[in-house]
Scaffold this active site. Structure first.
Site, PDB file in Angstrom:
ATOM      1  N   ASP A  89      35.695  -4.459  16.077  1.00  0.00           N
ATOM      2  CA  ASP A  89      36.460  -5.564  16.808  1.00  0.00           C
ATOM      3  C   ASP A  89      35.524  -6.466  17.482  1.00  0.00           C
ATOM      4  O   ASP A  89      34.398  -6.209  18.044  1.00  0.00           O
ATOM      5  CB  ASP A  89      37.300  -4.644  17.932  1.00  0.00           C
ATOM      6  CG  ASP A  89      38.029  -5.586  18.795  1.00  0.00           C
ATOM      7  OD1 ASP A  89      39.193  -5.418  19.058  1.00  0.00           O
ATOM      8  OD2 ASP A  89      37.629  -6.758  19.078  1.00  0.00           O
ATOM      9  N   ASP A 126      40.667 -10.641  14.609  1.00  0.00           N
ATOM     10  CA  ASP A 126      39.430 -10.255  14.973  1.00  0.00           C
ATOM     11  C   ASP A 126      39.166  -8.837  14.863  1.00  0.00           C
ATOM     12  O   ASP A 126      37.982  -8.245  15.691  1.00  0.00           O
ATOM     13  CB  ASP A 126      38.993 -10.796  16.580  1.00  0.00           C
ATOM     14  CG  ASP A 126      39.740  -9.984  17.633  1.00  0.00           C
ATOM     15  OD1 ASP A 126      40.991  -9.301  17.223  1.00  0.00           O
ATOM     16  OD2 ASP A 126      39.389  -9.858  18.693  1.00  0.00           O
ATOM     17  N   GLU A 127      39.984  -8.170  14.154  1.00  0.00           N
ATOM     18  CA  GLU A 127      39.637  -6.712  14.045  1.00  0.00           C
ATOM     19  C   GLU A 127      39.979  -5.979  12.730  1.00  0.00           C
ATOM     20  O   GLU A 127      40.953  -6.764  12.217  1.00  0.00           O
ATOM     21  CB  GLU A 127      40.214  -5.975  15.124  1.00  0.00           C
ATOM     22  CG  GLU A 127      41.582  -6.144  15.559  1.00  0.00           C
ATOM     23  CD  GLU A 127      41.966  -5.341  16.654  1.00  0.00           C
ATOM     24  OE1 GLU A 127      41.915  -4.088  16.567  1.00  0.00           O
ATOM     25  OE2 GLU A 127      42.739  -5.844  17.701  1.00  0.00           O
TER      26      GLU A 127
END
Length: 414
Positions: free
Chosen positions: A6, A101-102
């Site tokens: 993340d 974003d992960e």
DNA sequence: TCTGGGGTCCTAGGACCC
DNA sequence: TCTGGGGTCCTAGGACCC
């Protein structure tokens, strides 16, 4: 064994990548229309700027602390995200991109998991400038928990491996139940009422009781906390079931003509996403609303649903129907602040079940393909009904350049 | 003055079928 | 007095995620 990677303060970090002078300063990124805080640098968090607060409510803090404000620049964030994901794909056996974003990784067969986590961090930081946290555990829910620990405790060096049951229990005992993946506000209140306050309390619950008192989703979460993996890595994203395009307006709309433009624009965008997905839709809904936060004058919100005879991805057909639906719900005398369209009832192909009395519909698939090709390369063409001067266009007063995707915006090194 | 956008899944209830 | 049993599909609402 799963890893969850993340990016830290992703949008805020993207903004500082090409503005090194901003590093170490409080940076905040706002939602579309410069509405709410959606990302904060570590420094902004330390100043007590909360996630989700409306920008106008923190004006005073912004001035007082000299906080740097940015409008959302999704072109930049999407491109940086691709770079990170590409690196992950090159280093791990299998990747599930979970959000911008992960990503979850399959890390089965990797012997030194801690060293692997550190290597991920180093490589991504070196190649993109972005810092990530890594959590590794035998279930996705525990990997999420581990990732949380990696962010929260600096001593971990940004990597937490939870293979050992004792360490799992230790971290769970330190983690409030509302931090667990899948436990939101409502569930937290109910769980607290039952004396369940930490992740460990939840883990020690009885799966069948939880299933009875709550639902199958939370029961699965409990199993996952207990180390029984219920959620697989999904490498291939499942096809979408609906596509929504909606926006708040920079200026409130009071004229039907402006709303017609907006609805056309949203419909065209939704259809273009649909074609990118390689799907066909039949249903469309149109909604319009006044600002729900204004209490002193009467508000209005409404939605109309319609369906085309065949599955299609034709912007023209959907735009015509959307305009008819807008006509049904439009009321004069209101100041609208938001509208949108939703496509639904998807099909992977345009199998055409001709009815006996159906009028043949003109096939625009080649025009659509041409439009997409042009828009993806040399420029932008759009339906004239979307308007030339869009008075209602969203506010983006602090937009940064498209550093990585537009020739004119590439930074110069002196 | 000013408060985002885009998704998924589950459940209950109603309508309908035989 | 007394009124079955077993399904499916759809929708709205509510919860969650980022």
């Amino acid at each position: 064994m799963f890893a969850l990677v993340d990016c830290n303060n992703f949008y805020a970090t993207c903004e500082t990548l090409f503005r090194p002078s901003l590093r170490g300063k409080p940076v905040v990124v706002l939602s579309n229309n410069d509405g709410c805080v959606v990302a904060r640098s570590a420094e902004a968090k330390a100043l007590g700027i909360k996630m989700g607060v409306p920008a106008f409510q923190i004006k005073e803090e912004i001035d007082r602390h000299g906080i740097e404000i940015f409008s959302s620049n999704y072109t930049l964030y999407a491109d940086m995200s691709h770079r990170v994901m590409r690196i992950l794909a090159s280093l791990a056996p299998a990747v599930e991109i979970y959000s911008i974003d992960e990503a979850f990784l399959d890390v089965c067969g990797i012997r030194d998991l801690h060293a692997f986590g550190l290597a991920l961090r180093t490589t991504i930081r070196q190649w993109t400038g972005i810092t990530v946290a890594v959590g590794i555990a035998p279930t996705k829910t525990l990997a999420k928990l581990a990732n949380n620990g990696a962010k929260k405790y600096a001593a971990t060096g940004g990597v937490v491996v939870l293979t050992d049951r004792q360490r799992q229990r230790k971290l769970m005992s330190l983690t409030p139940v509302d931090t667990v993946w899948g436990v939101g506000r409502k569930l937290t209140r109910k769980l607290n009422g039952l004396g369940i306050h930490t992740a460990l309390d939840l883990c020690q619950g009885d799966v069948h009781n939880i299933r009875r008192q709550f639902n199958v989703v939370l029961a699965r979460t409990v199993s996952e906390l207990q180390g029984i993996s219920c959620l697989d890595l999904e490498q291939v994203p499942s096809p979408k079931k609906q596509i929504v395009t909606s926006r708040s307006f920079g200026q409130r709309i009071i004229e039907m003509g402006d709303m017609r433009q907006a609805i056309s624009e949203f419909t065209e965008r939704a259809c273009s996403k649909l074609r990118k997905e390689g799907q066909y839709a039949r249903a469309i809904s149109v909604f319009i609303q006044t600002n729900p936060f204004i209490k002193h004058t009467p508000g209005y919100a409404n939605c109309a649903h319609g369906s085309l005879p065949d599955h299609t991805n034709d912007s023209f057909q959907f735009c015509r129907l959307a305009q008819r639906l807008l006509q049904q719900i439009w009321r004069e005398g209101y100041a609208y602040n938001k509208a949108g369209v939703m496509l639904g009832d998807f099909s992977p192909s345009t199998r055409r079940q001709i009815t006996l009395f159906a009028k043949p519909v003109r096939d625009n698939s080649q025009i659509m393909a041409a439009i997409d090709r042009i828009n993806n390369t040399v420029g932008t063409i759009k339906l004239a009904t979307t308007g030339i001067h869009q008075q209602w266009a969203m506010r983006r007063e602090r937009l940064s350049p498209a550093y990585t995707t537009r020739w004119q915006d590439i930074p110069l090194v002196r």
